[in-house]
Design an enzyme around this catalytic site. Structure first.
Site, PDB file in Angstrom:
ATOM      1  N   ASP A  65    -114.752  12.768  32.061  1.00  0.00           N
ATOM      2  CA  ASP A  65    -116.391  12.588  31.715  1.00  0.00           C
ATOM      3  C   ASP A  65    -116.909  12.186  33.199  1.00  0.00           C
ATOM      4  O   ASP A  65    -116.414  11.777  34.065  1.00  0.00           O
ATOM      5  CB  ASP A  65    -116.487  11.542  30.600  1.00  0.00           C
ATOM      6  CG  ASP A  65    -115.711  10.308  30.721  1.00  0.00           C
ATOM      7  OD1 ASP A  65    -115.476  10.200  31.913  1.00  0.00           O
ATOM      8  OD2 ASP A  65    -115.404   9.720  29.978  1.00  0.00           O
ATOM      9  N   ASN A 133    -114.958   0.569  21.195  1.00  0.00           N
ATOM     10  CA  ASN A 133    -115.195   1.115  19.666  1.00  0.00           C
ATOM     11  C   ASN A 133    -114.233   2.243  19.682  1.00  0.00           C
ATOM     12  O   ASN A 133    -114.556   3.064  18.690  1.00  0.00           O
ATOM     13  CB  ASN A 133    -116.759   1.455  19.771  1.00  0.00           C
ATOM     14  CG  ASN A 133    -116.916   2.791  20.740  1.00  0.00           C
ATOM     15  OD1 ASN A 133    -116.377   3.002  21.462  1.00  0.00           O
ATOM     16  ND2 ASN A 133    -118.323   3.259  20.773  1.00  0.00           N
ATOM     17  N   HIS A 135    -113.568   4.769  21.573  1.00  0.00           N
ATOM     18  CA  HIS A 135    -113.657   5.869  22.260  1.00  0.00           C
ATOM     19  C   HIS A 135    -112.749   6.255  23.265  1.00  0.00           C
ATOM     20  O   HIS A 135    -112.026   5.454  23.961  1.00  0.00           O
ATOM     21  CB  HIS A 135    -115.187   6.242  22.804  1.00  0.00           C
ATOM     22  CG  HIS A 135    -115.585   5.430  23.874  1.00  0.00           C
ATOM     23  ND1 HIS A 135    -116.686   4.470  24.145  1.00  0.00           N
ATOM     24  CD2 HIS A 135    -115.022   5.420  25.353  1.00  0.00           C
ATOM     25  CE1 HIS A 135    -116.781   3.992  25.262  1.00  0.00           C
ATOM     26  NE2 HIS A 135    -115.709   4.581  26.056  1.00  0.00           N
ATOM     27  N   GLU A 140    -117.318   9.343  21.300  1.00  0.00           N
ATOM     28  CA  GLU A 140    -117.703   8.197  20.590  1.00  0.00           C
ATOM     29  C   GLU A 140    -117.464   8.390  19.060  1.00  0.00           C
ATOM     30  O   GLU A 140    -116.887   9.490  18.562  1.00  0.00           O
ATOM     31  CB  GLU A 140    -119.236   8.184  20.734  1.00  0.00           C
ATOM     32  CG  GLU A 140    -119.823   8.048  22.119  1.00  0.00           C
ATOM     33  CD  GLU A 140    -119.638   6.490  22.296  1.00  0.00           C
ATOM     34  OE1 GLU A 140    -118.659   5.963  21.933  1.00  0.00           O
ATOM     35  OE2 GLU A 140    -120.528   6.206  23.344  1.00  0.00           O
TER      36      GLU A 140
END
Ligand code: GLP
Length: 248
Positions: A65, A133, A135, A140
């Protein structure tokens, strides 16, 4: 999923390097993540390369990413991170670095990376981190397992945690991640412990994208003791607890 638990960050990184070096020989394409977690692994890869014991000649790389939009000159870009932590220190042919570069136009940014991936992917050996979280890459919560390379909105939590310079990113999707032949996921620290335990023992759900790794045939999690602290394991998980310093 195979899970290896080590005492601390340094031992986790050494173990990661060991597994990386073993799989490296048979891997033509290497997938890299950013973040703090793989930094020590990248230092080890860099020093082995400098010592001539590891060579990226003939290999290609992918990255998961990059922020969008961002200039590659920006010190907060993942391009800067990768150059500093790895690419400048290894003997990779720079033409073989496949990177999700942020271009002025969104479609161009995505299409360029899709094109690279369809020519040179999938990844043989993928290094992954995990967000608090759950990801992976910048997939996400809410991401489906059919997601592919695209531009995404970062969650408020990720923007805050990462101190993100912008609120969007280009990321490989869950589909490309699951296409990797072998995955090594690293997690360190107690703030990752919920995400790790849900990813490993919870339901497979888009609310926690890392849980899709349960469907992957060759994923190894290397955790330090804190990241593993909420793990209640069972089922088809192969577990190796290694606390060499326990009796010291
Ligand atoms: C970012 C990256 C992820 C990485 C995560 C964890 O969000 N996009 O690929 O896994 O951070 O970062 P850290 O290792 O710093 O906790």
């Amino acid at each position: 999923m195979k899970i290896i638990i080590k005492n601390n960050y340094a031992d986790m990184s050494t173990e990661a390097f060991k597994l990386f070096a073993e799989a490296f020989r048979d891997s033509e394409s290497l997938g890299f993540a950013t973040g703090n977690t793989p930094k020590a692994l990248y230092r080890m890869i860099s020093s082995e390369c400098k010592a001539g014991r590891l060579s990226f000649r003939g290999k290609c790389t992918f990255n998961l990413d990059e922020y969008y939009p961002i200039s590659s000159q920006n010190s907060e870009s993942y391009w800067s991170y990768m150059n500093e932590n790895l690419f400048n220190n290894i003997d990779i042919d720079r033409r073989k670095i496949n990177f999700p570069r942020s271009m002025p136009n969104a479609d161009e940014t995505v299409n360029r990376y899709i094109e690279k991936y369809s020519r040179f992917g999938p990844v043989d050996l993928q290094i992954l981190g995990i967000g608090r979280n759950g990801h992976i890459g910048f997939n996400e919560p809410g991401t489906t397992k059919y997601s592919t390379i695209r531009i995404v909105d970062l969650s408020p939590d990720t923007i805050k945690r990462n101190n993100a310079p912008v609120h969007k990113a280009i990321t490989m999707g869950i589909r490309e991640i699951l296409e990797s032949r072998k995955i090594i996921l690293l997690a360190s620290g107690s703030d990752k412990s919920w995400a790790v335990s849900d990813a490993v023992t919870g339901r497979i759900t888009k609310s926690l994208p890392a849980s899709f790794l349960q469907e992957h045939a060759d994923t190894t999690l290397i955790l330090d003791r804190e990241a593993a602290s909420r793990l209640h394991y069972g089922g088809n998980i192969e577990m190796q607890q290694q606390y060499p310093n326990d009796h010291a």
